[in-house]
Design a protein around this motif. Sequence first.
Motif, PDB file in Angstrom:
ATOM      1  N   GLU A  75       0.865  -1.176   0.000  1.00 50.64           N
ATOM      2  CA  GLU A  75       0.000   0.000   0.000  1.00 50.64           C
ATOM      3  C   GLU A  75       0.902   1.226   0.000  1.00 50.64           C
ATOM      4  O   GLU A  75       1.650   1.443   0.945  1.00 50.64           O
ATOM      5  CB  GLU A  75      -0.905   0.004   1.229  1.00 50.64           C
ATOM      6  N   THR A  76       0.846   2.010  -1.079  1.00 52.52           N
ATOM      7  CA  THR A  76       1.764   3.144  -1.221  1.00 52.52           C
ATOM      8  C   THR A  76       1.154   4.478  -0.808  1.00 52.52           C
ATOM      9  O   THR A  76       1.885   5.426  -0.570  1.00 52.52           O
ATOM     10  CB  THR A  76       2.244   3.279  -2.676  1.00 52.52           C
ATOM     11  N   GLY A  77      -0.172   4.582  -0.805  1.00 56.34           N
ATOM     12  CA  GLY A  77      -0.815   5.864  -0.557  1.00 56.34           C
ATOM     13  C   GLY A  77      -0.790   6.771  -1.778  1.00 56.34           C
ATOM     14  O   GLY A  77      -1.253   7.904  -1.731  1.00 56.34           O
ATOM     15  N   ASP A  78      -0.285   6.283  -2.895  1.00 60.67           N
ATOM     16  CA  ASP A  78      -0.185   7.025  -4.155  1.00 60.67           C
ATOM     17  C   ASP A  78      -1.474   6.782  -4.944  1.00 60.67           C
ATOM     18  O   ASP A  78      -1.849   5.634  -5.192  1.00 60.67           O
ATOM     19  CB  ASP A  78       1.032   6.501  -4.920  1.00 60.67           C
ATOM     20  N   ASN A  79      -2.171   7.851  -5.347  1.00 58.92           N
ATOM     21  CA  ASN A  79      -3.446   7.659  -6.048  1.00 58.92           C
ATOM     22  C   ASN A  79      -3.268   7.114  -7.463  1.00 58.92           C
ATOM     23  O   ASN A  79      -4.251   6.790  -8.120  1.00 58.92           O
ATOM     24  CB  ASN A  79      -4.277   8.952  -6.045  1.00 58.92           C
ATOM     25  N   GLN A  80      -2.031   6.997  -7.953  1.00 60.16           N
ATOM     26  CA  GLN A  80      -1.790   6.380  -9.255  1.00 60.16           C
ATOM     27  C   GLN A  80      -1.454   4.892  -9.104  1.00 60.16           C
ATOM     28  O   GLN A  80      -1.221   4.214 -10.093  1.00 60.16           O
ATOM     29  CB  GLN A  80      -0.663   7.112  -9.985  1.00 60.16           C
ATOM     30  N   ASP A  81      -1.399   4.393  -7.859  1.00 61.53           N
ATOM     31  CA  ASP A  81      -1.142   2.975  -7.591  1.00 61.53           C
ATOM     32  C   ASP A  81      -2.400   2.324  -7.034  1.00 61.53           C
ATOM     33  O   ASP A  81      -3.229   2.993  -6.418  1.00 61.53           O
ATOM     34  CB  ASP A  81      -0.029   2.809  -6.540  1.00 61.53           C
ATOM     35  N   PHE A 115       1.600 -12.798  -2.145  1.00 61.78           N
ATOM     36  CA  PHE A 115       2.236 -11.652  -1.507  1.00 61.78           C
ATOM     37  C   PHE A 115       2.139 -11.827   0.001  1.00 61.78           C
ATOM     38  O   PHE A 115       1.083 -12.134   0.530  1.00 61.78           O
ATOM     39  CB  PHE A 115       1.558 -10.355  -1.949  1.00 61.78           C
ATOM     40  N   ARG A 116       3.281 -11.635   0.677  1.00 57.61           N
ATOM     41  CA  ARG A 116       3.325 -11.799   2.129  1.00 57.61           C
ATOM     42  C   ARG A 116       4.147 -10.677   2.742  1.00 57.61           C
ATOM     43  O   ARG A 116       5.003 -10.094   2.075  1.00 57.61           O
ATOM     44  CB  ARG A 116       3.933 -13.139   2.502  1.00 57.61           C
ATOM     45  N   PRO A 117       3.888 -10.391   4.017  1.00 54.49           N
ATOM     46  CA  PRO A 117       4.687  -9.352   4.667  1.00 54.49           C
ATOM     47  C   PRO A 117       6.091  -9.871   4.947  1.00 54.49           C
ATOM     48  O   PRO A 117       6.294 -11.060   5.187  1.00 54.49           O
ATOM     49  CB  PRO A 117       3.935  -9.086   5.975  1.00 54.49           C
ATOM     50  N   ILE A 118       7.077  -8.983   4.889  1.00 57.46           N
ATOM     51  CA  ILE A 118       8.451  -9.328   5.226  1.00 57.46           C
ATOM     52  C   ILE A 118       8.837  -8.460   6.423  1.00 57.46           C
ATOM     53  O   ILE A 118       8.996  -7.243   6.276  1.00 57.46           O
ATOM     54  CB  ILE A 118       9.405  -9.087   4.042  1.00 57.46           C
ATOM     55  N   PRO A 119       8.941  -9.072   7.596  1.00 54.86           N
ATOM     56  CA  PRO A 119       9.285  -8.277   8.785  1.00 54.86           C
ATOM     57  C   PRO A 119      10.639  -7.590   8.630  1.00 54.86           C
ATOM     58  O   PRO A 119      11.531  -8.101   7.948  1.00 54.86           O
ATOM     59  CB  PRO A 119       9.344  -9.327   9.906  1.00 54.86           C
ATOM     60  N   ASP A 120      10.781  -6.429   9.251  1.00 53.75           N
ATOM     61  CA  ASP A 120      12.048  -5.695   9.214  1.00 53.75           C
ATOM     62  C   ASP A 120      13.188  -6.595   9.658  1.00 53.75           C
ATOM     63  O   ASP A 120      13.074  -7.335  10.628  1.00 53.75           O
ATOM     64  CB  ASP A 120      11.986  -4.470  10.120  1.00 53.75           C
ATOM     65  N   GLY A 121      14.273  -6.562   8.922  1.00 55.33           N
ATOM     66  CA  GLY A 121      15.452  -7.342   9.259  1.00 55.33           C
ATOM     67  C   GLY A 121      15.472  -8.741   8.697  1.00 55.33           C
ATOM     68  O   GLY A 121      16.495  -9.400   8.692  1.00 55.33           O
ATOM     69  N   GLU A 122      14.334  -9.241   8.192  1.00 53.80           N
ATOM     70  CA  GLU A 122      14.301 -10.582   7.612  1.00 53.80           C
ATOM     71  C   GLU A 122      14.820 -10.518   6.177  1.00 53.80           C
ATOM     72  O   GLU A 122      14.429  -9.635   5.412  1.00 53.80           O
ATOM     73  CB  GLU A 122      12.868 -11.139   7.605  1.00 53.80           C
ATOM     74  N   PRO A 123      15.713 -11.433   5.780  1.00 51.53           N
ATOM     75  CA  PRO A 123      16.212 -11.407   4.397  1.00 51.53           C
ATOM     76  C   PRO A 123      15.122 -11.824   3.416  1.00 51.53           C
ATOM     77  O   PRO A 123      14.200 -12.555   3.760  1.00 51.53           O
ATOM     78  CB  PRO A 123      17.350 -12.433   4.414  1.00 51.53           C
ATOM     79  N   LEU A 124      15.225 -11.325   2.200  1.00 49.94           N
ATOM     80  CA  LEU A 124      14.310 -11.726   1.131  1.00 49.94           C
ATOM     81  C   LEU A 124      14.767 -13.061   0.562  1.00 49.94           C
ATOM     82  O   LEU A 124      15.948 -13.370   0.551  1.00 49.94           O
ATOM     83  CB  LEU A 124      14.306 -10.663   0.033  1.00 49.94           C
ATOM     84  N   LEU A 125      13.850 -13.844   0.060  1.00 46.57           N
ATOM     85  CA  LEU A 125      14.178 -15.155  -0.476  1.00 46.57           C
ATOM     86  C   LEU A 125      13.803 -15.208  -1.953  1.00 46.57           C
ATOM     87  O   LEU A 125      12.650 -15.012  -2.316  1.00 46.57           O
ATOM     88  CB  LEU A 125      13.415 -16.236   0.307  1.00 46.57           C
ATOM     89  N   PHE A 126      14.798 -15.444  -2.848  1.00 43.60           N
ATOM     90  CA  PHE A 126      14.572 -15.579  -4.282  1.00 43.60           C
ATOM     91  C   PHE A 126      15.124 -16.897  -4.732  1.00 43.60           C
ATOM     92  O   PHE A 126      16.320 -17.129  -4.660  1.00 43.60           O
ATOM     93  CB  PHE A 126      15.288 -14.478  -5.073  1.00 43.60           C
ATOM     94  N   GLY A 127      14.280 -17.780  -5.212  1.00 40.04           N
ATOM     95  CA  GLY A 127      14.739 -19.046  -5.781  1.00 40.04           C
ATOM     96  C   GLY A 127      15.666 -19.816  -4.858  1.00 40.04           C
ATOM     97  O   GLY A 127      16.632 -20.412  -5.318  1.00 40.04           O
ATOM     98  N   GLY A 128      15.398 -19.797  -3.554  1.00 37.31           N
ATOM     99  CA  GLY A 128      16.206 -20.545  -2.610  1.00 37.31           C
ATOM    100  C   GLY A 128      17.438 -19.787  -2.132  1.00 37.31           C
ATOM    101  O   GLY A 128      18.198 -20.298  -1.337  1.00 37.31           O
TER     102      GLY A 128
END
Length: 132
Positions: A75-81, A115-128
């Motif tokens: 959620e960006t708060g941008d009316n164009q999104d 789509f899921r939330p990513i808590p602050d400090g948690e690394p992102l996971l791409f293809g393992g």
Amino acid sequence: MKGSDMVTVSVDEDGATVDDRYATFTSSTYDSGSVTYVGLTAEKDTYNDWTILDAHYSLDGSTHTSQVHISRRLETGDNQDRDIGLGSRRVVWAYGSSTTVAYHGSNRGSTTMNFRPIPDGEPLLFGGQHHS
């Protein structure tokens, strides 16, 4: 696609760029060389909410491979999104052979993404693989 929220990514040997876009309600014409198509415009948003996390480009002979990971707040708060929300969401995709926005022909499809939330400090996971 009228009123759709879009993101475009352009990749070449110099790097990647990402643009936040939306489909306007005015039509435009794309010329593919032999056929003229009428479609919607992909206007750039006033504010670009997307960022590139990482990008990889390789050219092996005549084969070009690119992989780009991008991110945006749900959620960006941008009316164009449009708000994305959590959970399973239907997305459409398209690609072309140019670094400019143009008609994509039959290079398109749809899929479902979770789509899921990513808590602050948690690394992102791409293809393992973890990315921070």
